[in-house]
Design an enzyme around this catalytic site. Structure first.
Site, PDB file in Angstrom:
ATOM      1  N   GLU A  25      57.344 -13.959 -22.248  1.00 36.25           N
ATOM      2  CA  GLU A  25      57.710 -15.029 -21.302  1.00 36.25           C
ATOM      3  C   GLU A  25      58.416 -14.480 -20.063  1.00 36.25           C
ATOM      4  O   GLU A  25      58.835 -13.315 -20.030  1.00 36.25           O
ATOM      5  CB  GLU A  25      58.611 -16.059 -21.987  1.00 36.25           C
ATOM      6  CG  GLU A  25      59.939 -15.497 -22.473  1.00 36.25           C
ATOM      7  CD  GLU A  25      61.037 -16.549 -22.581  1.00 36.25           C
ATOM      8  OE1 GLU A  25      61.314 -17.219 -21.567  1.00 36.25           O
ATOM      9  OE2 GLU A  25      61.631 -16.680 -23.660  1.00 36.25           O
ATOM     10  N   LYS A 160      70.267 -19.080 -30.283  1.00 33.84           N
ATOM     11  CA  LYS A 160      71.658 -18.756 -29.946  1.00 33.84           C
ATOM     12  C   LYS A 160      72.554 -19.821 -30.520  1.00 33.84           C
ATOM     13  O   LYS A 160      72.187 -20.987 -30.605  1.00 33.84           O
ATOM     14  CB  LYS A 160      71.823 -18.773 -28.431  1.00 33.84           C
ATOM     15  CG  LYS A 160      71.420 -17.503 -27.791  1.00 33.84           C
ATOM     16  CD  LYS A 160      72.332 -17.189 -26.609  1.00 33.84           C
ATOM     17  CE  LYS A 160      71.954 -15.846 -26.054  1.00 33.84           C
ATOM     18  NZ  LYS A 160      70.708 -15.917 -25.284  1.00 33.84           N
TER      19      LYS A 160
HETATM   20  N1  PSU Z   1      67.473 -18.661 -25.200  1.00 33.10           N
HETATM   21  C1  PSU Z   1      67.847 -17.411 -24.901  1.00 33.10           C
HETATM   22  N2  PSU Z   1      67.413 -16.834 -23.752  1.00 33.10           N
HETATM   23  C2  PSU Z   1      66.562 -17.481 -22.906  1.00 33.10           C
HETATM   24  C3  PSU Z   1      66.150 -18.806 -23.249  1.00 33.10           C
HETATM   25  C4  PSU Z   1      66.623 -19.355 -24.401  1.00 33.10           C
HETATM   26  O1  PSU Z   1      68.605 -16.821 -25.653  1.00 33.10           O
HETATM   27  O2  PSU Z   1      66.189 -16.929 -21.856  1.00 33.10           O
HETATM   28  C5  PSU Z   1      65.175 -19.529 -22.361  1.00 33.10           C
HETATM   29  C6  PSU Z   1      63.753 -19.516 -22.976  1.00 33.10           C
HETATM   30  O3  PSU Z   1      62.805 -19.390 -21.952  1.00 33.10           O
HETATM   31  C7  PSU Z   1      63.656 -20.891 -23.608  1.00 33.10           C
HETATM   32  C8  PSU Z   1      64.454 -21.716 -22.620  1.00 33.10           C
HETATM   33  O4  PSU Z   1      62.326 -21.359 -23.741  1.00 33.10           O
HETATM   34  O5  PSU Z   1      65.550 -20.892 -22.259  1.00 33.10           O
HETATM   35  C9  PSU Z   1      64.922 -23.032 -23.208  1.00 33.10           C
HETATM   36  O6  PSU Z   1      65.510 -23.807 -22.218  1.00 33.10           O
HETATM   37  P1  PSU Z   1      65.944 -25.300 -22.521  1.00 33.10           P
HETATM   38  O7  PSU Z   1      67.103 -25.184 -23.464  1.00 33.10           O
HETATM   39  O8  PSU Z   1      66.321 -25.867 -21.189  1.00 33.10           O
HETATM   40  O9  PSU Z   1      64.758 -25.966 -23.135  1.00 33.10           O
END
Ligand code: PSU
Ligand code: MN
Length: 309
Positions: A25, A160
């Site tokens: 990604e 996380k």
């Molecule tokens: N968790 C991490 N690092 C990241 C992300 C999540 O530890 O870079 C990124 C990923 O691309 C994930 C996105 O798909 O954040 C999720 O964002 P949201 O919580 O806004 O859906």
């Protein structure tokens, strides 16, 4: 206006030859890590996949064009000009592509484009999940509904602990998504190898993983799988220290009025700046390990498909 997905020649050829291909990604590049570590990491991940004899496909959107298999130049752009790059999850794809913008794909949109290109395995750091306090905020990542419908196996180090791990596992169950612990029975919590929650099963080998993934799709059960691979022991970060940092960061969300899609990047940045780079190192090493496991899984799946299509 034509919006077509561009698949690089290297990725096209690998898929046609039945080789293992691993999607990567780009939100992790533009919004998950600071420059220049993000660039170094993005390139190192491709290297890890290549060393295993598989082919990497970093996915992102440049000037409205979704690209599966970004060039080094494209990766440079997303790493260096992150401010002009929109964090793009599934619902943002029409806007970014329709208006010709640059977009970094999250887990949900990377899965979407990977499936369109015919890629079955994807490596990342952590998936999005159910946020703490979601019963009030409704903040549940689109990654989880994508996992419910898109046929891609996602190798990650769990979620996380900025998120509610228990609720995330419940939501994945509702969506019909298997959560397979790779050599672990406990769900990993990103920087730390274990949380107090259990995966659906502990899987000991790549062979068993690829049999489970194949069985799911051969039976026509739509949707993805989570392969939860803990951070290598030498890079794990003390759980208590991270918890303190996260609690402070969550309080700051309110103080600075951070909402919606900005929440995850804000919390990631806070953890990195407070922990003084130590967490960044474990972040980098865990994604590299996930890229290696994903490459092994992609190779194993590709071999099975070649033997009995
Ligand atoms: N968790 C991490 N690092 C990241 C992300 C999540 O530890 O870079 C990124 C990923 O691309 C994930 C996105 O798909 O954040 C999720 O964002 P949201 O919580 O806004 O859906
Ligand atoms: Mn959200």
């Amino acid at each position: 206006m034509s919006v077509e997905i561009e698949v690089s020649a290297r990725v096209k050829e690998a898929l046609a030859d039945g080789k293992g291909v691993v999607a990567l990604e780009s939100t992790i590049i533009s919004h998950g890590m600071p420059y220049p570590k993000n660039l170094e990491t993005a390139l190192a991940l491709e290297e890890e996949v290549l060393k295993k004899g598989a082919v990497p496909a970093t996915i992102g959107i440049l000037q409205g064009k979704p690209i599966v298999g970004l060039s080094e130049e494209g990766i440079h752009h997303l790493a260096q000009h992150a401010k002009g790059v929109q964090k793009t999850s599934r619902r943002d794809i029409p806007l970014v592509c329709g208006l010709g913008k640059n977009g970094a794909t999250t887990v949900s949109s990377t899965m979407f484009f990977a499936q369109k290109a015919g890629i079955k395995v994807f490596a990342t750091g952590g998936i999005g999940g159910v946020h703490r306090g979601a019963s009030k905020s409704f903040d549940i990542s689109a990654d989880l509904t994508e996992l419910g419908k898109t046929n891609v196996a996602v190798v990650c180090s769990g979620v996380k602990s900025i998120l509610d791990i228990g609720l995330t596992l419940e939501y994945l169950e509702t969506q019909g998504v298997p959560v397979l612990g790779f050599k672990t029975e406990k769900m990993p919590a990103f920087y730390t190898r274990e949380s107090s929650f259990f995966c659906d099963a502990k899987i000991e080998s790549i062979e068993d993983l690829s049999d489970i993934v194949s069985a799911k799709w051969k039976l026509g059960i739509e949707g993805g799988l989570v392969v939860a691979n803990p951070v290598p022991a030498e890079y794990s970060y003390p759980a208590g220290e991270i918890e303190d940092i996260i609690k402070t960061a969550i309080l700051e969300l309110e103080r600075f009025n951070i909402t919606g899609k900005d929440i995850t990047p804000f919390l990631l940045e806070k953890i990195q700046s407070v922990s003084g780079g130590k967490s960044l190192e474990s972040n980098i090493e865990l994604v590299k390990d996930n890229a290696r496991v994903a490459a092994d899984l992609a190779n194993s799946l590709a071999k099975k498909l070649r033997e009995k299509p």
